[in-house]
Write an enzyme that holds these catalytic residues in place. Structure first.
Site, mmCIF file in Angstrom:
data_model
loop_
_atom_site.group_PDB
_atom_site.id
_atom_site.type_symbol
_atom_site.label_atom_id
_atom_site.label_comp_id
_atom_site.label_asym_id
_atom_site.label_seq_id
_atom_site.Cartn_x
_atom_site.Cartn_y
_atom_site.Cartn_z
ATOM 1 N N GLN A 86 40.703 31.863 33.329
ATOM 2 C CA GLN A 86 39.739 30.793 33.117
ATOM 3 C C GLN A 86 38.632 30.847 34.173
ATOM 4 O O GLN A 86 37.694 30.055 34.122
ATOM 5 C CB GLN A 86 40.452 29.437 33.169
ATOM 6 N N ASN A 87 38.755 31.766 35.117
ATOM 7 C CA ASN A 87 37.784 31.878 36.204
ATOM 8 C C ASN A 87 36.541 32.640 35.761
ATOM 9 O O ASN A 87 36.630 33.604 34.991
ATOM 10 C CB ASN A 87 38.413 32.581 37.406
ATOM 11 N N HIS A 104 36.154 31.756 29.992
ATOM 12 C CA HIS A 104 35.049 30.824 30.233
ATOM 13 C C HIS A 104 33.781 31.514 30.711
ATOM 14 O O HIS A 104 32.902 30.873 31.288
ATOM 15 C CB HIS A 104 35.489 29.751 31.233
#
Length: 231
Positions: A86-87, A104
């Protein structure tokens, strides 16, 4: 070769000095998320949003991969590894991981405002007036709140073939990423690394769940020791 899927979040990069909005009462580097990480914010004040991400991009250049990133990459010596993160930073890649899915988006890339798939590398600051070859304004290649997550289906397919899943740096509370663990085969062992673990709905039903109450780097050291015994 056994397939290990790593689901990573901000906690992995925290040891490298990178923060998230959740670290400080809903503020992200002193900004409300609604002001810098939504399509409405960009439409309302593009200069503020560009400046915010320019600062994050500059900050990222000074950050270095930590032990956790390097231990995740080291798994590739013995397993086929897919990192689903998600980084938006590139610390997994700089740490040595070769197969990373950024749910993301990526801070080191930009894209036209009207095309989610035409991302390009970007080194310096991005400003209003910076356009692509068609004259379309560029924006950060980051999935903002309220936007679709284009790579979620690809990520789900990877999780479906996992022989083991490692969750590190994320409590899996935010959807759609939180739902990915539901695609893992029932027999696959799941290692959940968190200094303050919250076994939520998606994890509660897992029969082969190993909760490691520790930070990312220490947890990855322990998982590296345990994996051979379960695969």
């Amino acid at each position: 070769m056994k397939h290990v899927v790593v689901l990573s979040g901000a906690g992995v990069s925290a040891e490298s000095g990178l923060k998230t909005f959740r670290d400080s009462n809903g503020l992200w580097e002193e900004h409300r998320v609604e002001d810098v990480a939504t399509p409405a914010a960009f439409a309302r004040n593009p200069e503020l949003v560009q400046r915010f991400y320019n600062l994050r991009r500059a900050q990222l250049k000074t950050a270095k991969p930590n032990v956790g990133h390097k231990l995740i990459a080291a798994l590739e010596k013995d397993y086929r590894v897919t990192v689903i993160t998600q980084n938006v930073d590139d610390l997994h890649e700089r740490g040595g991981s070769t197969n990373v899915i950024h749910l993301h988006g990526e801070l080191t890339k930009v894209r036209p405002v009207n095309d989610t798939e035409a991302a390009m590398e970007w080194e310096g600051d991005l400003r209003t007036g910076d356009v692509d070859e068609r004259g379309v304004q560029l924006r950060p290649h980051v999935v903002w709140f309220g936007e679709d997550v284009p790579l979620i289906e690809r990520a789900a397919l990877e999780v479906q073939t996992a022989d083991a899943v490692i969750i590190v740096g994320t409590s899996l509370q935010v959807y759609p990423a939180a739902g990915l663990i539901g695609f893992a085969p029932a027999a696959a062992p799941v290692f959940y690394i968190d200094p303050v673990p919250e076994v939520g709905y998606e994890l509660r039903g897992r029969e082969n769940l190993h909760v490691l109450e520790m930070g990312g780097s220490a947890g990855m050291e322990r998982v590296a020791e345990l994996l051979p015994s379960v695969l």
